[in-house]
Each structure stands twice: as C-alpha cells, then as structure tokens.
Design an enzyme around this catalytic site. Structure first.
Site, short mmCIF file in Angstrom:
data_model
loop_
_atom_site.label_atom_id
_atom_site.label_comp_id
_atom_site.label_asym_id
_atom_site.label_seq_id
_atom_site.Cartn_x
_atom_site.Cartn_y
_atom_site.Cartn_z
N CYS A 32 0.82 -1.21 0.00
CA CYS A 32 0.00 0.00 0.00
C CYS A 32 0.86 1.27 0.00
O CYS A 32 0.40 2.33 -0.40
CB CYS A 32 -0.96 0.01 1.19
SG CYS A 32 -0.13 -0.04 2.79
N ASN A 33 2.11 1.15 0.46
CA ASN A 33 2.98 2.33 0.55
C ASN A 33 4.03 2.42 -0.54
O ASN A 33 4.70 3.45 -0.66
CB ASN A 33 3.71 2.34 1.91
CG ASN A 33 2.80 2.77 3.03
OD1 ASN A 33 1.78 3.43 2.81
ND2 ASN A 33 3.13 2.37 4.25
N ARG A 34 4.21 1.37 -1.32
CA ARG A 34 5.29 1.39 -2.30
C ARG A 34 5.04 0.43 -3.46
O ARG A 34 4.31 -0.56 -3.32
CB ARG A 34 6.63 1.03 -1.63
CG ARG A 34 6.73 -0.39 -1.14
CD ARG A 34 7.99 -0.63 -0.31
NE ARG A 34 7.92 0.08 0.96
CZ ARG A 34 8.63 1.17 1.26
NH1 ARG A 34 9.50 1.66 0.38
NH2 ARG A 34 8.49 1.76 2.43
N SER B 106 9.40 3.01 6.20
CA SER B 106 7.94 2.95 6.31
C SER B 106 7.38 4.29 6.77
O SER B 106 8.10 5.12 7.34
CB SER B 106 7.52 1.86 7.30
OG SER B 106 7.93 0.60 6.85
N GLU C 279 7.37 -0.46 11.71
CA GLU C 279 6.16 -1.28 11.55
C GLU C 279 6.55 -2.68 11.06
O GLU C 279 7.44 -2.85 10.23
CB GLU C 279 5.17 -0.60 10.62
CG GLU C 279 5.66 -0.36 9.21
CD GLU C 279 4.93 -1.21 8.18
OE1 GLU C 279 4.26 -2.17 8.59
OE2 GLU C 279 5.07 -0.92 6.99
N GLY C 280 5.87 -3.67 11.59
CA GLY C 280 6.25 -5.05 11.35
C GLY C 280 5.71 -5.67 10.07
O GLY C 280 6.26 -6.66 9.58
N GLN D 136 5.90 -8.70 4.34
CA GLN D 136 5.72 -8.52 2.89
C GLN D 136 7.01 -8.84 2.13
O GLN D 136 6.96 -9.40 1.03
CB GLN D 136 5.26 -7.09 2.62
CG GLN D 136 3.83 -6.84 3.08
CD GLN D 136 3.48 -5.37 3.23
OE1 GLN D 136 4.36 -4.52 3.42
NE2 GLN D 136 2.21 -5.04 3.16
N GLY E 73 -13.45 -5.98 5.13
CA GLY E 73 -12.26 -6.76 4.82
C GLY E 73 -11.65 -7.33 6.09
O GLY E 73 -11.33 -6.58 7.01
N GLY F 243 -7.24 -5.79 7.82
CA GLY F 243 -8.53 -5.67 8.50
C GLY F 243 -8.48 -6.24 9.91
O GLY F 243 -9.03 -5.66 10.86
#
Length: 549
Positions: A148-150, A207, A212-213, A218, A289, A294
């Site tokens: 979602c960030n990259r 991040s 953040e784990g 990922q 979700g 979620g």
C-alpha cells in the site's frame, strides 16, 4: 524493442560469411563518442542526486563507393577487423563492470496514492511480472515489492541505463501511466544504494510508521512467491533473504519496534483524531475486509476500547477466527452483499480489501442517511487499500470525508526526534550487513571460473582415458574399465581440490575475498579460461534464444 550491441554481436559473429557479396561489402570506421547521461537517483532522506553514466555509441558503418576495386582478401580482412572491434567494444562494456542491482521505485515519500494504485501489481501477478521483466533485453533477474505504501521493482541489469529504460517502459505499458509521468515521481538506486534501501525497507526505516512489522512479512512474501520462478535468480533472492535477516536483527537488537505502530493502528489513531473525543466510545464502527490489515484494524479498535463493531467480508471463516481470538468483544459478521446497508448504519468505515475497483463512489454514498451530531454530522471513510476502495469524489459530499494512506502522515508526524534516534541505532546494523552482502556478491564472481576449470580438466581426463582404453584393447573387462575410469576421476579430484578450495569464499572476510579473486584471475590467465568473455557470450546467447522464441 531493439537488441543491444552485444546481442547484435552474437548474430553478426555467427552470420558473418568468409566471402561476402559485393552488395554486402563495406568498410567500417569505429569512433566511439562518450556521452553523459544525467539520471536521478533517490538517496537517503529523500534527497535526489545527479549521476553521470557514460556509455559508448554503437559503431557506425559507412558505405564505401570504391568496393569494386578492393581485393577479396582486403575486404575479408576489413570485415573481420570490424567484427573484432565490435566484439571488443561490447565485451568492454559488459565485462569491465558486473551486472548491476537496480531498484526502480515509487513510494509514499515520492508519489501520490493516485499513481501508486495504477502501478500496483497484485501478489498473484508477481510471477508473471518477473517473467515479463526477465524477457527484456538487458534484465537478468527481477522481483516485485508492491504494497500500500510502495511499488518497487528490483532487477539485475546488464546495462544500468538500458535496464532502467526498459523497466520504466514496461511499467508504463502495464499500468497505462505515461513514461514521463513515472519518471517525474520514480526514484532510482544502484548496487550498494539499492542494497541499503531494501535493508532499510525490511527494517521498517523507510515505512510511513517507523519500525512497523508488516513490511517485513511482505518482504518474506516476495521470497515465498519467487521460489521456483526462473527470473527470481541467485542475486535477487540472496538480496531479499539477506534483507529478511536484517529486518529481524534490527528489531531484535534495537528499540525500533518499541511502541512502533502499523498502518492499521495509524488508521485507527487517525479516525479517533477526527472524531469528537466524546464520541470515541459510542461511534458505530464498520470494518470492510478481514484480511491481515482488517484484522489489525479490529485489534487496534479493541485496544482503544471499542467493544462492538460490524465486519463485512466475503466469507465468514476469517471473522469467526478473529472472534475466537478476541474475547469480550461483540463482532457482527455481514456478507459483502449487505455492505451498503451496513454503511448506512455506520459512523466510521474502515476499508482494507484487495478489490481493484472502488467499493464506494459518490453515487453510493449520497443516498446514505446522515449520521448523528454526536460524531459531528460527518461519516468518515478510512481507506488503507491500494488500489483505493473509496473514490476521492466521496469527499465532495457535505457530510462525508475520505482519508487514505497518504493522510496517515498526520498521525506519524509526532515524536519525530525519537524516530530519528531509533533510526540511527538501526543504521549501524544495516551498514554492517550491507558490507557482508556486497562481499557475498563479490564471491559469486568465482563460480564461472570453478565451472570452467572443472570442465577444462574433465575434457583432458576423458581424452586421455579414451587413449588409454584404446591401447588396452577392446576385450578389456567392464570391471577393469570402471576401475581405470574411477582412478582417473580420483586423480582429477585430488589435483583440483586445492585450486577449488582457494576459489571458494563465503564473503564474510574481506581479506580472504581479495585473495580468492586474485586466485580466480590467476587461474583464468594460466588456463586461458577467459571467464568474463565466456560469461558474456553465455548471456548474449541466452538472450538471443529468448528473443527468437
């Protein structure tokens, strides 16, 4: 897409005729021109620097008008000379420096979510993407890290400039985003910078929320998906596996994970920041979700005191599992078909699904009843999905607001100095691990020499064995033949044991590595193995065969 000089070289070398026809005869003059290509490179801290990448222009063949007067011998000599010059220039380019590790990326720091969602590659498509990337002329290995960030593509490229160009064009083709627009927001990193970047990513330093784990999980998924995919080769897989080690070590040996938050927890924090404080306990929460994101949203809502919520999901199994894990919390499951009905009864709606099309558009939301004044009369959508689940047009409505992952920066802006201190602790570890990885990669250079030396010795063994057996006659018993064969193999293995040991290195000791590389070059010279040229020819041949399929 045009084949590079090196690939043209292979074709020319095989297609060259010893007596060219008059129409094909031409004299060649080679005058390389050095051109400076200025490319942007994203560095630590978001700074951009300019790099100069010199490369040679391909040789230009000028037609001669007096070929009729030229003898066949001189024409042949001229053609061979031109081919030798071409071979030298191509070999020069690809053997002076080994293949480069390159990352072409767009992240939350450089690119808005609107573009990232267009470029995003779903996990199920990663193997296909790797295969397509490795079919490009100058790409040997590849991996995709899309979150979602990259959206980052890691490749091993035969040529930095051409590799970046081909990958960028591939990104444009698959996403529909113009190359010029991608170039405006992308960052480029090469070799040691690329290594440091993925280590920082895995450690949670790059991040949105420090430490953040989820990003480490990922990165692990990239390795899991890449197993068995041909293009996920030795260099790239080694890089990502080492990145996992770095991520674990940083979290174990530093305080970076202490108090760290995830995207999901930041989303919950953002929702509470936007709600009136008096409504925190009574606001009606809807989570759409029940995947990893979620589930984390649900857990963080519970941690903040929420004891009742509605969860919409495709299947009930995941929601049931969450209910069994969380006690004293009322979680009501609803199927996806009742999503709009549930939204009508919610004050805050969290969305975190893998849907590639929006779940809510302006037309869907404007028909929903207004929310109460206790929550400010505004229904809030907290969308942490990429691609986004809620259209930005929903914010045009007077009683609705949409927040996406880019809006989470507001939450993590606090405690900036503490974040910087924790990052410094992690950087020391990353610097150590980067050196170890580079040393390991250097040690891989000896592998072709090991293979060629063994093949060279094996050819001699087989030839001498055949001579010996021929002298001993055709009626030689099989048992005796086997014994002689085993004897020759045993002698060969004992002779090669010493050289092979001096060519093997784990890359952990720089002194040993230097000696190993010196041994490699010495053996190449002594036995005329020409490892570098042979590797080049193998790469060229593989690419030509790949293109011809």
């Amino acid at each position: 897409m045009a084949i590079s000089t090196s690939f043209a070289l292979e074709t020319l070398l095989h297609a060259a005729s010893p007596t060219p026809s008059a129409a094909a005869v031409s004299s060649s003059s080679y005058s390389p021109s050095l051109i400076n290509f200025s490319g942007r490179s994203h560095r630590r801290g978001g700074h951009l620097i300019q790099r100069r990448c010199p490369f040679f222009v391909s040789p230009r063949c000028e037609a001669s008008s007096d070929f009729a007067a030229t003898s066949v011998d001189s024409v042949r000599s001229s053609s061979i000379s031109a081919l030798e010059q071409l071979k030298t220039s191509a070999a020069d380019r690809y053997t002076k420096e080994r293949s480069s590790i390159v990352v072409i990326g767009l992240s939350i720091h450089t690119c808005p979510v609107e573009m990232r969602e267009k470029l995003a590659v779903p996990e199920a498509e990663w193997p296909r993407a790797i295969e397509e990337l490795c079919n490009l002329n100058h790409i040997e290995e590849a991996a995709v890290l899309s979150t979602c960030n990259r959206m980052e593509i890691y490749v091993v490229a035969l040529s930095q400039h051409r590799g970046v160009k081909e990958v960028t064009e591939w990104m444009s083709k698959t996403s529909g985003v113009p190359v010029s627009e991608i170039c405006q927001h992308r960052f480029l990193l090469y070799n040691s910078d690329a290594t440091q970047h993925i280590f920082e990513v895995s450690a949670g330093l790059d991040s949105l929320v420090l430490g953040e784990g989820q990003i480490l999980a990922q990165v692990k998924q990239v390795v899991k998906v890449g197993q068995g995919v041909v293009g996920f080769g030795r260099n790239i897989s080694g890089l990502f596996k080492h990145a996992i080690t770095v991520g674990k070590r940083v979290r174990t040996e530093t305080s970076i994970a202490a108090g760290a938050v995830s995207v999901s927890s930041a989303a919950v924090e953002l929702a509470l920041m936007k709600l009136p404080e008096s409504s925190h306990a009574s606001a009606r929460m809807l989570v759409i979700g029940a995947g990893k994101m979620g589930k984390l949203v649900i857990k963080h809502l519970v941690a903040k005191g929420c004891t009742k919520m509605v969860v919409v999901n495709r299947s009930e199994e995941r929601v049931t599992a969450i209910c069994e894990e969380l006690h004293d919390v009322e979680i009501i499951y609803k199927p996806l078909t009742e999503m709009i009905v549930c939204a009508a009864e919610a004050d805050v709606i969290f969305t975190s699904t893998a849907s590639e099309s929006p779940l809510f558009m302006k037309s869907d939301v404007q028909t929903l009843p207004s929310v109460g004044s206790e929550v400010g009369g505004i229904r809030r959508f907290i969308d942490i999905s990429v691609p986004r689940n809620v259209g930005s047009c929903v914010s045009d409505l007077e009683n609705s607001r949409v927040y996406n992952v880019d809006d989470l920066k507001e939450v993590v802006a606090a405690n900036k100095e503490d974040r910087i201190r924790k990052a410094r602790e992690a950087q020391t570890i990353i610097a150590e691990e980067s050196k170890q990885f580079e040393a390991w990669r250097d040690s891989l250079e000896t592998v072709p020499t090991i293979k060629k030396l063994r093949a060279y010795a094996e050819r001699i063994r087989v030839a001498e064995l055949e001579k010996c057996l021929a002298k001993m006659g055709d009626d030689l018993p099989k048992k005796t033949k086997r014994a002689v064969d085993d004897l020759s193999r045993g002698i060969l293995n004992k002779i090669l044991h010493g050289p092979m040991q001096h060519l093997r290195c784990d890359g952990s000791d720089s002194r040993t590595l230097t000696e190993t590389l010196e041994n490699m070059h010495a053996l190449n010279r002594m036995f005329s193995l020409e490892t570098e040229i042979s590797v080049l020819e193998q790469k060229i041949r593989a690419k030509v065969e790949q293109i011809q399929k």
